[in-house]
Design a protein around this motif. Structure first.
Motif, short mmCIF file in Angstrom:
data_model
loop_
_atom_site.label_atom_id
_atom_site.label_comp_id
_atom_site.label_asym_id
_atom_site.label_seq_id
_atom_site.Cartn_x
_atom_site.Cartn_y
_atom_site.Cartn_z
N ASN A 226 0.96 6.67 -7.26
CA ASN A 226 0.23 7.64 -7.55
C ASN A 226 -0.91 6.59 -7.99
O ASN A 226 -1.84 6.62 -9.32
CB ASN A 226 0.34 8.57 -8.17
N TYR A 227 -1.36 5.52 -7.76
CA TYR A 227 -1.17 4.35 -7.96
C TYR A 227 -1.74 4.28 -9.38
O TYR A 227 -2.91 3.97 -10.20
CB TYR A 227 -2.91 4.52 -7.50
N HIS B 132 0.40 -1.39 -0.42
CA HIS B 132 -0.18 0.16 0.42
C HIS B 132 0.87 1.44 -0.05
O HIS B 132 0.79 1.99 -0.25
CB HIS B 132 -0.98 -0.50 0.76
N SER C 126 0.76 3.47 -2.83
CA SER C 126 0.55 5.34 -3.28
C SER C 126 1.27 5.95 -3.34
O SER C 126 1.01 7.38 -3.89
CB SER C 126 -0.24 5.54 -1.55
#
Length: 813
Positions: free
Chosen positions: A240-241, A233, A237
């Motif tokens: 920025n995906y 995660h 993140s």
């Protein structure tokens, strides 16, 4: 109303069951496979193989560079301050040469999965090691991308304990993404830190830096099950995906709790990696997997973009490949030498050559791989696709659709046709209509049908049972009209049937249906149902005598129940329902919410946001599939919670008074004290809810999943006072099988959050949502807050979203 439409981007299924694409990985392989070796791997049955980007020569060169740099620093007469100077220049790895790699562009390159060097340590505490590792990563990713590989696996960090170093790793991945804009990067991580599940071998940091399988406690209570997911995660993140960033998950021997399995299910999975240690031997001595592993595979393979499977270190190894190639070479030599002296061999020689070729072919093909064979067995043993897993519906998985504007727009025939493809919905509607008619007949309720004008005695053939006046509002192409007629025949209750439709194009279709199918018995009216003056009694057409409606049937429901303005539409027509016995089908509907993790769709919305400023303000209709329901079911706090309810018919005397005074004119807004100073005539359809959910494991929330349930009809009590079950439809995942199994007419709705909210362990998520109106349109507003308990009576807010509003994309009345 259904929410499906055409989907040009769909790639259909290849068969009646999910297909497994199985690849081979050898962690001891230091050179890329030759074309001949790769061909041997394919003959074992594998679909692809991994290949190291660089070789031992490059590894030795990097190690030598590191050691020479340290030796040079040690040899210099530097003070401690000079050694700590951040501007002290570090080593730079020279560009790759042909001695550093055996991976080159070729005919098989697009089916080769590149594997970055497992000895790099992007997570290293030593800045020198981290810098060298980052340089290696950039060189390898850039070169593999140049060669034409489609995906590159990057080994994940071997620990998750240091947040600073985790960010250091994520920053390196972000940089690598810029080196290969057209190549997928796949970070490989264990599902959780099960001992022995990480990469083997030392890194640039040296031996003993990271725990090994023998030095780590094996008790599950001592393992943080979510630490590896936390790392993922953090990385995605920071990136920025990025849509080119995926994850590969190493499957453990002991599977964790189902919440963690579904957490990874929602992530952008590209590979599932199985080592030999995950398998167990069956009675015959062959590798197999337990029931829990089989269930996990079957669940993951139901994804539209199902992950590929990688078998790690289960063969064929280098010796097996060499042996297969030697056998193949010997067979080819023998075949070439047989009958080589004659250009035209005799029939006997030709027959002998044929037998020799068959014999050689038996030796040429490898015996097979037991692990691969077992996975193919699992592939065959999967449950076939169900009726609701059709190719079309699967193509809609996690595909965003803008909500329909049924009042503002006229639907096309193909859209109606999709609606009509769901027999479950119409079966439930027909069941509700028939039950209402049967109750009316059993209870001898009065009807709204008037005596026919000028007829003192009923003519021959006229119904002996009083006719019910039934109206289908929003008839579309007429499926509910057909169901009303069928229910009438089944119950023996004659009807006077009216069908209303505002779409002039659909009205043409209804006219044709009335002539060819319904025998001209249906009164067709082209009008907006809110402006209908009511049914003119049969036999009273000359006088224009208007009567009431006994049963009003509509299918105005949207994915959230009320999001296609069913309340507003019914407000405009329910004044025609007979009082007090008149029936509305549906009788009521409720909206329901649940917080979800939805990284795939959040990544898509992030990409859309640059061209669509309302991407995160739109309630999207979507076939939710790759999601993680982050809330748990606890006493008093269910996983799915009701937001609000609408019940019909409802008496609206002030609206009736308005119509009596002013006629059917459109209401003018402005000048009142309601929302935005509207007149407030639609204020009774405003709703608000405040819901609290409990999220036990830590995670991340990307938005709210919305569902609805509807009571179509509640049968009247029997003579003994017993009450039958209501006739319902539902899209709630925990209720749909009980109330309307296999119904596919409605996809859920998704209310996104602009910024994902991280949920600590045992967090409480509070959701506030409003249904707003200004008498011309309806929209939603939503906000989410996250709380944690710090004591028996102390609760602290740790995160909150901004207030989202769909007003700019509201549904027009």
């Amino acid at each position: 109303m259904s929410q499906q439409s055409s989907h040009d981007g769909y790639v259909g299924y290849q068969g009646s069951q999910p297909t497994f694409y199985i690849g081979q990985h050898d962690s001891h392989r230091t050179e890329a496979l030759t074309d001949s070796q790769y061909g041997q791997v394919l003959q074992y049955g594998f679909s692809f193989a991994t290949a190291p980007i660089t070789n031992k020569h490059f590894h030795d060169r990097v190690v030598a560079l590191k050691e020479s740099y340290l030796a040079d620093i040690a040899a210099r007469d530097l003070t401690p301050a000079e050694r700590a100077n951040p501007s002290l220049p570090g080593p730079t790895i020279p560009t790759l040469t042909d001695e550093d790699t055996s991976l080159f562009p070729g005919p098989n390159i697009t089916s080769i999965v590149a594997y970055c060097s497992p000895w790099i340590d992007l997570y290293a505490a030593d800045p020198l090691v981290a810098t060298l590792s980052r340089q290696v990563l950039n060189l390898e990713v850039a070169y593999a991308s140049f060669c034409g590989v489609r995906s590159i696996i990057i080994p994940g960090p071997r620990a998750d304990t240091d947040e600073k170093r985790m960010l250091q790793y994520g920053r390196a991945i972000q940089e690598a993404l810029r080196q290969a804009s057209r190549t997928i990067l796949v970070v490989q991580l264990p599902m959780y830190r099960e001992p022995g599940l990480d990469e083997e071998g030392d890194t640039l940091s040296g031996p003993g830096v990271y725990p090994t399988a023998t030095s780590t406690a094996t008790a599950s209570d001592d393992i943080d099950l979510y630490s590896a997911w936390d790392t993922w995660h953090t990385v995605r993140s920071m990136c920025n995906y990025d849509p080119m960033l995926y994850v590969a998950v190493r499957i453990p021997k002991r599977l964790p709790e189902i919440e963690l399995q579904t957490r990874w299910f929602a992530e952008p999975l590209h590979y599932l990696t199985f080592a030999a240690s995950v398998f167990q031997q069956n009675r015959a001595g062959f590798p197999s997997l337990g029931k829990s592993h089989q269930s996990l595979i079957n669940m993951y393979m139901r994804l539209k973009n199902a992950p590929y499977v990688i078998l790690s270190d289960v063969g064929p190894n280098a010796d097996e490949l060499a042996s297969s190639m030697d056998q193949s070479s010997s067979a080819s030599t023998a075949s070439a030498s047989t009958g080589a002296g004659d250009a035209f061999p005799s029939l006997a020689e030709a027959h002998s050559n044929s037998l020799a070729t068959k014999s050689n072919n038996k030796h040429r093909r490898p015996a097979g791989n037991a692990y691969y064979s077992y996975l193919k067995y699992l592939e065959r043993e999967q449950e076939p696709y169900s009726n609701i897993e059709t190719s079309t519906l699967t193509g809609f998985q996690d595909w965003l659709q803008s909500p329909l504007q049924p009042l503002a727009d006229n639907l096309e025939s193909a859209t109606y046709e999709v609606f009509e493809g769901d027999p479950v919905k119409y079966d439930q509607y027909e069941k509700a209509i028939a039950a209402a008619m049967a109750d009316w007949k059993r209870l001898n309720r009065p009807t709204s049908a008037l005596a026919r004008s000028g007829t003192a005695v009923l003519p021959e053939g006229a119904p002996t049972v009083p006719e019910l006046v039934v109206a289908v509002a929003g008839a579309g192409r007429g499926p509910l009209v057909t169901r009303v007629i069928r229910a009438s025949k089944a119950t023996g209750v004659p009807v006077q049937l009216w069908a209303l439709e505002k779409n002039q194009n659909a009205y043409v279709y209804l006219l044709r249906m009335n002539k060819q199918v319904w025998g001209g018995k249906v009164h067709l009216i082209k009008t907006d149902m809110r402006e209908w003056a009511g049914p003119v009694a049969e036999g009273h057409e000359a006088a224009g005598t208007v009567t009431k409606v006994d049963i009003l049937v509509t299918e105005l429901l949207g994915s959230f129940g009320d999001n296609e303005l069913s309340p507003e539409c019914l407000d405009g027509i329910q004044r025609h329902i007979a009082h007090p016995h008149g029936i509305s089908i549906p009788h009521s509907y409720t909206a329901h919410l649940s917080p979800i993790s939805y990284p795939k769709v959040f990544a898509e919305l992030t990409g859309r946001a640059s061209s669509d400023e309302y991407a995160f303000e739109t309630p999207w209709v979507v076939h939710l599939f790759a999601i993680d329901l982050v809330a748990q079911k606890v006493p008093g706090r269910p996983r799915f919670q009701q937001a609000w309810e609408f019940v019909h018919p409802v008496r609206l005397p002030f609206v009736e008074d308005w119509v009596a005074q002013h006629g059917l004119k459109k209401v003018q807004t402005g000048g009142g004290g309601a929302m935005t100073l509207a007149t407030g005539l639609n204020e009774h359809n405003v709703r608000h809810c405040h819901l609290t959910f409990v999220c036990r494991p830590r995670g991340v929330m990307h938005g709210l999943a919305g569902y609805f349930e509807s009571v179509l009809y509640q049968p009247a009590p029997d003579a003994d006072g017993s009450t039958a079950e209501p006739i319902e439809i539902s899209t709630r995942p925990d209720q749909i099988d009980r109330k309307s199994k296999d119904m596919i007419s409605w996809f859920p709705i998704f209310f996104p959050l602009k910024t994902p909210l991280y949920l600590p362990q045992d967090a409480e998520v509070e959701v506030s949502m409003w249904r707003q109106t200004d008498d011309t349109k309806v929209w939603y507003e939503w906000q989410v807050e996250v709380f944690v308990w710090t004591g028996a009576a102390s609760r602290v807010k740790v995160a909150a979203s901004e207030l989202h509003s769909s007003r700019k994309v509201a549904c027009l009345m």
